[in-house]
Design a protein around this motif. Structure first.
Motif, PDB file in Angstrom:
ATOM      1  N   THR A 121      -7.818  17.807  26.796  1.00  0.00           N
ATOM      2  CA  THR A 121      -8.442  17.435  28.075  1.00  0.00           C
ATOM      3  C   THR A 121      -8.998  18.746  28.641  1.00  0.00           C
ATOM      4  OG1 THR A 121      -6.293  17.643  29.178  1.00  0.00           O
ATOM      5  CG2 THR A 121      -6.917  15.442  28.416  1.00  0.00           C
ATOM      6  N   ALA A 122      -8.499  19.202  29.767  1.00  0.00           N
ATOM      7  CA  ALA A 122      -8.825  20.542  30.258  1.00  0.00           C
ATOM      8  C   ALA A 122      -7.861  21.548  29.645  1.00  0.00           C
ATOM      9  CB  ALA A 122      -8.754  20.587  31.780  1.00  0.00           C
ATOM     10  N   LYS A 123      -6.970  21.039  28.819  1.00  0.00           N
ATOM     11  CA  LYS A 123      -5.968  21.865  28.142  1.00  0.00           C
ATOM     12  C   LYS A 123      -5.721  21.297  26.758  1.00  0.00           C
ATOM     13  CE  LYS A 123      -2.138  19.051  29.710  1.00  0.00           C
ATOM     14  NZ  LYS A 123      -2.173  18.206  28.530  1.00  0.00           N
ATOM     15  N   ILE A 124      -5.077  22.102  25.948  1.00  0.00           N
ATOM     16  CA  ILE A 124      -4.645  21.634  24.641  1.00  0.00           C
ATOM     17  C   ILE A 124      -3.278  22.257  24.360  1.00  0.00           C
ATOM     18  CG2 ILE A 124      -5.941  23.420  23.432  1.00  0.00           C
ATOM     19  CD1 ILE A 124      -6.412  21.347  21.164  1.00  0.00           C
ATOM     20  N   ASP A 125      -2.347  21.418  23.944  1.00  0.00           N
ATOM     21  CA  ASP A 125      -0.976  21.860  23.685  1.00  0.00           C
ATOM     22  C   ASP A 125      -0.738  21.976  22.183  1.00  0.00           C
ATOM     23  OD1 ASP A 125      -0.140  21.950  26.397  1.00  0.00           O
ATOM     24  OD2 ASP A 125       0.116  19.779  26.392  1.00  0.00           O
ATOM     25  N   PHE A 126      -0.218  23.131  21.774  1.00  0.00           N
ATOM     26  CA  PHE A 126       0.084  23.406  20.370  1.00  0.00           C
ATOM     27  C   PHE A 126       1.594  23.535  20.181  1.00  0.00           C
ATOM     28  CE2 PHE A 126      -4.160  25.099  21.011  1.00  0.00           C
ATOM     29  CZ  PHE A 126      -4.839  24.723  19.867  1.00  0.00           C
ATOM     30  N   ASN A 127       2.077  23.052  19.060  1.00  0.00           N
ATOM     31  CA  ASN A 127       3.460  23.234  18.639  1.00  0.00           C
ATOM     32  C   ASN A 127       3.432  24.037  17.346  1.00  0.00           C
ATOM     33  OD1 ASN A 127       4.700  21.279  20.590  1.00  0.00           O
ATOM     34  ND2 ASN A 127       3.331  19.910  19.482  1.00  0.00           N
ATOM     35  N   TYR A 128       4.422  24.911  17.176  1.00  0.00           N
ATOM     36  CA  TYR A 128       4.475  25.774  16.002  1.00  0.00           C
ATOM     37  C   TYR A 128       5.853  25.697  15.360  1.00  0.00           C
ATOM     38  CZ  TYR A 128       0.703  27.788  18.778  1.00  0.00           C
ATOM     39  OH  TYR A 128      -0.418  27.951  19.543  1.00  0.00           O
ATOM     40  N   PHE A 129       5.860  25.732  14.051  1.00  0.00           N
ATOM     41  CA  PHE A 129       7.090  25.756  13.269  1.00  0.00           C
ATOM     42  C   PHE A 129       6.921  26.867  12.243  1.00  0.00           C
ATOM     43  CE2 PHE A 129       6.128  21.583  14.809  1.00  0.00           C
ATOM     44  CZ  PHE A 129       7.319  21.151  15.379  1.00  0.00           C
ATOM     45  N   VAL A 130       7.752  27.890  12.329  1.00  0.00           N
ATOM     46  CA  VAL A 130       7.646  29.036  11.432  1.00  0.00           C
ATOM     47  C   VAL A 130       8.732  28.908  10.364  1.00  0.00           C
ATOM     48  CG1 VAL A 130       7.630  31.551  11.241  1.00  0.00           C
ATOM     49  CG2 VAL A 130       6.814  30.455  13.364  1.00  0.00           C
ATOM     50  N   PHE A 131       8.299  28.944   9.097  1.00  0.00           N
ATOM     51  CA  PHE A 131       9.197  28.808   7.949  1.00  0.00           C
ATOM     52  C   PHE A 131       9.223  30.111   7.166  1.00  0.00           C
ATOM     53  CE2 PHE A 131       7.171  24.728   8.786  1.00  0.00           C
ATOM     54  CZ  PHE A 131       8.270  23.886   8.913  1.00  0.00           C
ATOM     55  N   ASN A 132      10.376  30.423   6.589  1.00  0.00           N
ATOM     56  CA  ASN A 132      10.442  31.571   5.694  1.00  0.00           C
ATOM     57  C   ASN A 132      10.268  31.115   4.246  1.00  0.00           C
ATOM     58  OD1 ASN A 132      12.957  30.557   4.898  1.00  0.00           O
ATOM     59  ND2 ASN A 132      14.133  32.188   5.870  1.00  0.00           N
ATOM     60  N   GLN A 133      10.424  32.056   3.321  1.00  0.00           N
ATOM     61  CA  GLN A 133      10.206  31.756   1.899  1.00  0.00           C
ATOM     62  C   GLN A 133      11.195  30.737   1.351  1.00  0.00           C
ATOM     63  OE1 GLN A 133      10.827  34.876   3.082  1.00  0.00           O
ATOM     64  NE2 GLN A 133      12.932  35.264   2.402  1.00  0.00           N
ATOM     65  N   ASP A 134      12.303  30.526   2.040  1.00  0.00           N
ATOM     66  CA  ASP A 134      13.284  29.527   1.622  1.00  0.00           C
ATOM     67  C   ASP A 134      13.025  28.162   2.272  1.00  0.00           C
ATOM     68  OD1 ASP A 134      14.668  31.482   0.109  1.00  0.00           O
ATOM     69  OD2 ASP A 134      15.701  32.151   1.922  1.00  0.00           O
ATOM     70  N   LYS A 135      11.868  28.055   2.935  1.00  0.00           N
ATOM     71  CA  LYS A 135      11.456  26.838   3.645  1.00  0.00           C
ATOM     72  C   LYS A 135      12.387  26.514   4.820  1.00  0.00           C
ATOM     73  CE  LYS A 135       8.797  24.943  -0.129  1.00  0.00           C
ATOM     74  NZ  LYS A 135       7.839  25.952  -0.036  1.00  0.00           N
ATOM     75  N   LYS A 136      13.081  27.531   5.288  1.00  0.00           N
ATOM     76  CA  LYS A 136      13.992  27.408   6.416  1.00  0.00           C
ATOM     77  C   LYS A 136      13.192  27.607   7.702  1.00  0.00           C
ATOM     78  CE  LYS A 136      18.447  29.280   7.831  1.00  0.00           C
ATOM     79  NZ  LYS A 136      19.522  30.177   7.405  1.00  0.00           N
ATOM     80  N   THR A 137      13.363  26.702   8.676  1.00  0.00           N
ATOM     81  CA  THR A 137      12.706  26.875   9.968  1.00  0.00           C
ATOM     82  C   THR A 137      13.414  28.005  10.702  1.00  0.00           C
ATOM     83  OG1 THR A 137      12.187  24.511  10.091  1.00  0.00           O
ATOM     84  CG2 THR A 137      12.059  25.766  12.144  1.00  0.00           C
ATOM     85  N   ILE A 138      12.662  29.072  11.002  1.00  0.00           N
ATOM     86  CA  ILE A 138      13.281  30.216  11.662  1.00  0.00           C
ATOM     87  C   ILE A 138      12.920  30.304  13.142  1.00  0.00           C
ATOM     88  CG2 ILE A 138      13.505  31.528   9.528  1.00  0.00           C
ATOM     89  CD1 ILE A 138      11.075  33.200  10.532  1.00  0.00           C
TER      90      ILE A 138
END
Length: 139
Positions: free
Chosen positions: A91-108
């Motif tokens: 709209t007048a804004k946009i919301d982003f979500n982030y998920f950072v994974f390491n090499q073991d596919k673990k969410t850090i």
């Protein structure tokens, strides 16, 4: 636009560089906002939108809110990948979500940012331009 809206994008994997770590050997917390920005710019490029072209058209996109949850540290040499999601149309804004994974596919780390669409001259909010909204919606 449909009621259901979901965008997902994964960045290319990248290695943590030594200078991104602190005295404890962890990736310094400030770097995650840089990683999030890189993910947003990579995503825009992937859908054919250039951040510099958006700015040249008279629109700026400041971060107006950010949150980060640190779950597990990343270290020098780790390989990271970021999944970016958007769950609602801009709209007048946009919301982003982030998920950072390491090499073991673990969410850090997880995080959120809200980006506003502003007129670069007046610095006042504007609705997301149709050309941008259509590109995002046609993914």
């Amino acid at each position: 636009m449909s009621i259901f809206f979901k965008v997902e994008f994964k960045t290319n994997k990248f290695k943590v560089r030594y200078y991104e770590t602190d005295q404890m050997g962890f990736v310094h917390h400030s770097n995650y906002l840089k990683y999030f920005e890189k993910a947003r710019i990579d995503w825009l490029d992937s859908i054919g939108l250039s951040y510099s072209d958006i700015e040249k058209s008279g629109i700026i996109l400041p971060v107006v809110n950010a949150s980060i949850k640190f779950i597990y540290p990343a270290f020098f040499g780790d390989t990271l990948e970021i999944k970016l999601t958007i769950n609602s149309a801009p709209t007048a804004k946009i919301d982003f979500n982030y998920f950072v994974f390491n090499q073991d596919k673990k969410t850090i780390t997880t995080g959120k940012t809200r980006i506003a669409f502003l007129d670069s001259d007046s610095r006042k909010p504007i609705r997301c331009p149709r050309e941008i909204s259509e590109k995002i919606s046609n993914i």
